[in-house]
Design a protein around this motif. Structure first.
Motif, PDB file in Angstrom:
ATOM      1  N   ARG A 238      41.124  39.332  65.138  1.00  0.00           N
ATOM      2  CA  ARG A 238      40.365  38.831  66.283  1.00  0.00           C
ATOM      3  C   ARG A 238      40.819  37.410  66.592  1.00  0.00           C
ATOM      4  N   VAL A 239      40.862  37.067  67.859  1.00  0.00           N
ATOM      5  CA  VAL A 239      41.150  35.688  68.220  1.00  0.00           C
ATOM      6  C   VAL A 239      39.878  34.887  68.001  1.00  0.00           C
ATOM      7  N   VAL A 240      39.913  33.938  67.075  1.00  0.00           N
ATOM      8  CA  VAL A 240      38.690  33.191  66.779  1.00  0.00           C
ATOM      9  C   VAL A 240      38.699  31.802  67.400  1.00  0.00           C
ATOM     10  N   ARG A 241      39.894  31.274  67.666  1.00  0.00           N
ATOM     11  CA  ARG A 241      39.920  29.962  68.296  1.00  0.00           C
ATOM     12  C   ARG A 241      40.994  29.972  69.358  1.00  0.00           C
ATOM     13  N   VAL A 242      40.603  29.663  70.583  1.00  0.00           N
ATOM     14  CA  VAL A 242      41.552  29.727  71.692  1.00  0.00           C
ATOM     15  C   VAL A 242      42.119  28.341  71.946  1.00  0.00           C
ATOM     16  N   ARG A 243      43.425  28.269  71.949  1.00  0.00           N
ATOM     17  CA  ARG A 243      44.094  26.992  72.194  1.00  0.00           C
ATOM     18  C   ARG A 243      45.222  27.227  73.179  1.00  0.00           C
ATOM     19  N   MET A 244      45.587  26.157  73.898  1.00  0.00           N
ATOM     20  CA  MET A 244      46.790  26.255  74.715  1.00  0.00           C
ATOM     21  C   MET A 244      47.981  26.282  73.760  1.00  0.00           C
ATOM     22  N   PRO A 245      49.041  27.016  74.149  1.00  0.00           N
ATOM     23  CA  PRO A 245      50.234  27.038  73.303  1.00  0.00           C
ATOM     24  C   PRO A 245      50.860  25.659  73.182  1.00  0.00           C
ATOM     25  N   HIS A 246      51.678  25.486  72.147  1.00  0.00           N
ATOM     26  CA  HIS A 246      52.322  24.184  71.950  1.00  0.00           C
ATOM     27  C   HIS A 246      53.553  24.027  72.816  1.00  0.00           C
ATOM     28  N   ARG A 247      54.295  25.137  72.956  1.00  0.00           N
ATOM     29  CA  ARG A 247      55.549  25.052  73.694  1.00  0.00           C
ATOM     30  C   ARG A 247      55.300  24.981  75.188  1.00  0.00           C
TER      31      ARG A 247
END
Lengths: 501, 124, 369
Positions: A238-247
């Motif tokens: 499951r996706v538990v923490r949504v973040r913008m990608p680094h690249r």
């Protein structure tokens, strides 16, 4: 309005000009006019998107206010919620297949089965599944309702448990063929096609099946939102923490997905002209899919092709039906982080689109097919299919105009600023709608990343994708060999949380 | 007074169960997924496990089967929490080795007495 | 106006809108965060109070009930969503005290007033709350909402009437299946089954309705809630109803009811020449019925050219006891045609797997640990 890019001083009107300079004048005129056309095109395409985004934003507001009485809890407990067969085509997915299936089995829904179709993988995909779920081979008569190319070699069930899992091993035949086998194996009235590498939110299956129970006689297909998993933390499937990608490359794609997929498709759904349901997460009524003969293994964009064919068939036979997009359920996928892989993906996508439009060209502009024929398909031809061609043409013509003096530099950069500025405003509006309705990206930094992505899209990304997409058109026209979209994946579970790096 | 493990991914239920059991004088360990539950049982002294069936990653049924398969925990009393009252779940639960099950929505009072009953049965 | 001016003008507009959009994004986020923080700060201490109320033994509840009902409006607004979600998760005393709290806070009264006011969202939310509280007095107004112009309001009204559970609402629920925009039948079905046997007499009136959807839902409700008294009527619907959907649901209902009277009509319904979807459902229903005298007919179906019919018949045979197994074994041995061999072997193998018992310790758990 005067042609904005023609610089009056250089355009000669004199009838006495020599033939050489006459040819030069004509060239100047042609370039000047083409530049106007490019400008007009840019204006029109962005206005088109703006309209979709505005329609979608309105839909979000409406939808959000109604969530409190949407009745998900009732639906998840009801024995009358239609059962679903989840079909997972897999080709060389040994890295993530077990986690994928395990998390699918734990989705919220009263009744569903998971069907994994191993499309002749050359790696240990089947062995991994066998080990994890204690599979046993069973003799099984597979229906032949949908024609299939690669024969089914074996069917496996999980031993002793009521685990609703079926694994079929078939000879390699491509993704569409694998899906067709899944359709034949499916026992339930609803089909949900899921990519083996996508991660579903636990609510996803319930929300995407809701339109089918709300409007059981008309809804034949529903598409869900695809989010970008790069940068997110995944625990236990499951996706538990949504973040913008680094690249940066993935950041740009995040903005692109929000604008084109989330907002764009919501807008189309509202208008009644949804043409694309992503293969990574879509639901269909089984009887209708069987009636149209399943997916087309000859078409690279088999997911979009199926939807267009459904429109073709159902409109053609005069049935009342709906194809809807559900803004809420989320399936997360990893997107390419290198130009090379991204290039292959976009080339493949655009080739798929070209093939679909070619195959169903009789529907384009045809009032018999309703808004799909008169609005959606022409829009796709004009602003999706042709966009990269025009964009590339602009890339060639504008510098050329500059070189031979048909365009004035001062003017050119303002024009480019305006054109790209417009595109960016559309992106920002999409981000605002996302922020208002779903706000999946919670950190302040994520806003910065998104805005950076929206801006960076215009410098290089657009131009590169235009090039790949033109090559996609070329591939479609020449019938180059087809391959499964191979993507080098790192595997979700194996990755430690790499947040705040 | 017993040490009870509560595993549920729903924070409301977790808090409610923990509150009730603490009130009844038990010591409560709360976790929010199956794997952590398994780890907790292996590493600490637990007298009873209360497991939700639907948890991300590893379901309560899987945890229960796993507990039954290990010599150290094969006799550990297990109560399953299930959102559905269908026979299917109940049968599977008992087949997996559960001692009792509680259907959601549940009454905290009833939960407490079920826990007492199962503990008493295990003590015999 | 020259081209240059146009471009300059539009540049200004674009820059302006970009700035406005950015500011809006930031504002939307800032406001939501501030609210969320405030809510959390307020909720923490109140949550304990709420748990105290839910877990109280005997008279202990009075103290926390009083404290919660005396809260100022802002604090209540912060704790109400939590209370609401918990309301759906508890039963017994805990539920009673929580409903008492909602009543004291005037939640039901406000929602009742909202039902009659304008605005679909307002009405929908009010109906949902009243359903959670199972507020009986709301029924007359909810019945009006069953024919509301907004489809989602109609749906929530039907669900809510099911939660409230007064069989007097059955006619209205059946009635909302009429017309060009009926409430989704699955929702009505779920609401109707909530009444159980108490609703049977009323539901049965739907068997004679002119609208096929009503007959279909009535038939299925009776099947799902054990209305064995109506077996003959349902059997008649299976034999003679003009609408296929009604016949399919009648077949399913007869299987669920499990009375011998259902056997004959089901045996007829699986015959060749009957519509294919009906044959599939009827074959499955024969399995649920579990009558061993159905075994020969199901055995014949193993050879059926329609895949679904044959495979469903094979599964159904597993459920009709030893006779069914014998039939399957004979078919697997070649007593019937070639397709029958395959179908029979397939289900026998599946059944054998299911009976091997629970998985070994090397189940899925071993992967993660």
């Amino acid at each position: 309005m005067t042609p904005p890019l023609a610089v009056a001083g250089t355009a000669a009107f004199g009838p006495a000009a020599s033939t050489a300079s006459g040819a030069h004048d004509v060239l100047l005129q042609v370039i000047a006019v083409s530049n106007v056309l490019v400008l007009g095109y840019f204006l029109a395409i962005n206005t088109g998107y703006l309209t979709l985004v505005v329609i979608a934003a309105g839909d979000f507001v409406r939808h959000l206010r109604r969530i409190p009485f949407a009745g998900y809890d009732d639906a998840s407990a009801s024995p009358f919620t239609l059962p679903v067969s989840l079909i997972v085509p897999a080709y060389n997915e040994e890295a993530g297949i077990v986690d994928a299936v395990q998390s699918l089995l734990l989705l919220r829904h009263p009744s569903f089965e998971v069907i994994v179709v191993d499309d002749g993988s050359t790696d240990a995909t089947l062995d991994r599944l066998r080990g994890a779920f204690d599979l046993v081979e069973v003799p099984r008569v597979v229906s032949t309702e949908v024609p299939v190319r690669g024969a089914v070699e074996s069917v496996h069930l999980s031993r002793g448990g009521p685990v609703p899992l079926i694994v079929a091993r078939k000879r390699n035949g491509g993704k569409a063929d694998a899906l067709n086998v899944g359709i034949n194996l499916a026992r339930y009235p609803l089909l949900c096609m899921v990519d083996a590498d996508s991660i579903l939110d636990s609510q996803a299956l319930l929300s995407i099946s809701k339109p089918f129970s709300n409007d059981p006689l008309r809804v034949v297909a529903a598409g869900g939102v695809i989010g970008i998993a790069n940068g997110c933390t995944v625990v236990a499937g499951r996706v538990v923490r949504v973040r913008m990608p680094h690249r940066l490359l993935a950041k740009i794609q995040t903005v692109e997905y929000v604008r084109a997929f989330l907002l764009g498709r919501t807008g189309w759904s509202r208008i009644g002209g949804l043409l694309v349901i992503a293969g990574a997460f879509g639901m269909f009524r089984r009887d209708v899919v069987v009636a149209v003969g399943g997916l087309d293994p000859d078409c690279l964009g088999e997911d979009a092709e199926l939807v267009v064919r459904l429109h073709h068939y159902l409109r053609g036979t005069g049935q009342d039906y709906r194809v809807v997009f559900v803004g809420e359920p989320i399936s997360w996928s990893e997107v390419p982080e290198t130009l090379r892989v991204l290039g292959r993906q976009r080339r493949r996508w655009h080739r798929g689109l070209t093939e679909v439009l070619l195959k169903h060209r009789d529907m384009i502009g045809n009032p018999r097919y309703g808004r799909v024929g008169t609005v959606a398909l022409p829009f796709y031809v004009l602003f999706e299919l042709c966009a990269p061609v025009v964009e590339l043409a602009g890339l060639v013509l504008v510098p050329l105009g500059l070189l031979i003096g048909a365009v004035d530099l001062e003017f050119l950069w303002r024009f480019l600023l305006a054109a790209y500025g417009y595109a960016m405003v559309v992106s920002l509006l999409s981000l605002l709608a996302e922020e208002y309705a779903f706000h999946r990206y919670s950190r302040w930094r994520d806003i910065g990343s998104a805005v950076l992505g929206a801006a960076a899209e215009n410098f290089g990304y657009r131009q590169f994708t235009a090039w790949w997409r033109v090559r996609g058109i070329w591939d479609a026209a020449h019938g180059a060999p087809k391959v499964w979209g191979v993507m080098t994946r790192r595997g979700f579970a194996a990755r430690p949380s790499e947040e705040d790096r | 007074m017993a040490s009870i493990l509560v595993a549920d991914d729903d924070a409301d239920i977790r808090d409610l169960v923990a509150y009730k059991l603490t009130q009844s004088g038990h010591q409560v360990i709360v976790v929010d997924d199956g794997l952590t539950a398994l780890k907790a049982v292996r590493e600490r002294t637990v007298d009873l496990a209360l497991l939700d069936i639907r948890m991300p990653g590893m379901s309560g049924l899987d945890v229960c089967r796993e507990l039954r398969a290990a010599p150290k925990t094969e006799r550990l009393p297990v109560i399953l929490l299930t959102a559905r009252s269908q026979e299917f779940d109940v049968e599977t639960g008992f087949a997996a080795g559960a001692d009792d099950y509680i259907v959601k929505p549940f009454s905290p009072r009833e939960l407490s007495s079920r826990v007492q009953a199962v503990l008493a049965r295990a003590a015999r | 106006m020259t081209g240059r001016e146009v471009i300059n003008g539009s540049l200004q507009v674009l820059v302006g809108s970009a700035v406005v959009l950015l500011v809006l994004i930031v504002c939307v986020r800032a406001v939501r965060r501030a609210r969320e923080r405030h809510r959390q700060r307020t909720v923490e201490p109140l949550r304990v109070l709420l748990l105290e109320l839910l877990c109280a033994e005997g008279d202990e509840a009075a103290g926390s009930l009083q404290a919660l009902s005396a809260l100022d409006d802002r604090s209540w607004a912060a704790v109400e969503p939590t209370a609401r979600t918990i309301l759906a998760k508890v039963s017994g005393h805990a539920r009673t005290s929580l409903v008492g709290l909602f009543e004291q806070r005037g939640v039901a009264t406000r929602a009742m007033a909202d039902l009659g006011r304008r605005g679909s969202v307002r009405k929908g939310r009010a109906a949902e709350v009243l359903g959670l509280l199972r507020h009986r007095a709301a029924a007359p107004r909810l019945r009006v909402l069953l024919v509301d112009a907004d489809p989602e309001v109609r749906t929530v009204a039907a669900r809510t009437l099911g939660h409230i559970g007064d069989p007097a609402n059955v006619p209205a629920l059946l009635n909302c299946l009429h017309g060009p925009h009926p409430v989704p039948p699955a929702v009505v079905l779920q609401a109707l089954t909530a009444f159980g046997a108490a609703g049977h007499d009323q539901v049965a009136t739907g068997l004679d309705d002119a609208e096929p959807l009503v007959r279909a839902v009535a038939v299925e409700t009776l099947g799902a809630t054990g209305g064995v008294v109506w077996t003959t009527r349902i059997a008649a619907a299976l034999r003679a109803d003009p609408h296929i959907e009604v016949r399919i649901r009648a077949a399913r209902a007869l299987g669920a009811l499990g009375t011998p009277a259902g056997l004959e009509p089901l045996l007829d319904a699986v015959r060749r020449g009957q519509p294919e979807p009906l044959r599939v459902v009827a074959a499955r229903a024969l399995g649920r019925l579990g009558a061993s005298c159905a075994a020969p007919r199901l055995g014949e179906l193993l050879d059926d050219p329609v895949h679904r019919v044959a495979s469903t018949a094979a599964r159904a045979l597993l459920h009709v006891g030893p006779t069914g197994r014998d039939e399957l074994r004979r078919a697997a041995g070649g007593a019937r045609g070639v397709p029958a061999v395959a179908h029979a072997r397939a289900v026998l193998a599946e059944a054998a797997i299911g009976e091997e018992g629970p998985r070994s310790a090397a189940g899925p758990a071993a992967v993660g640990s």
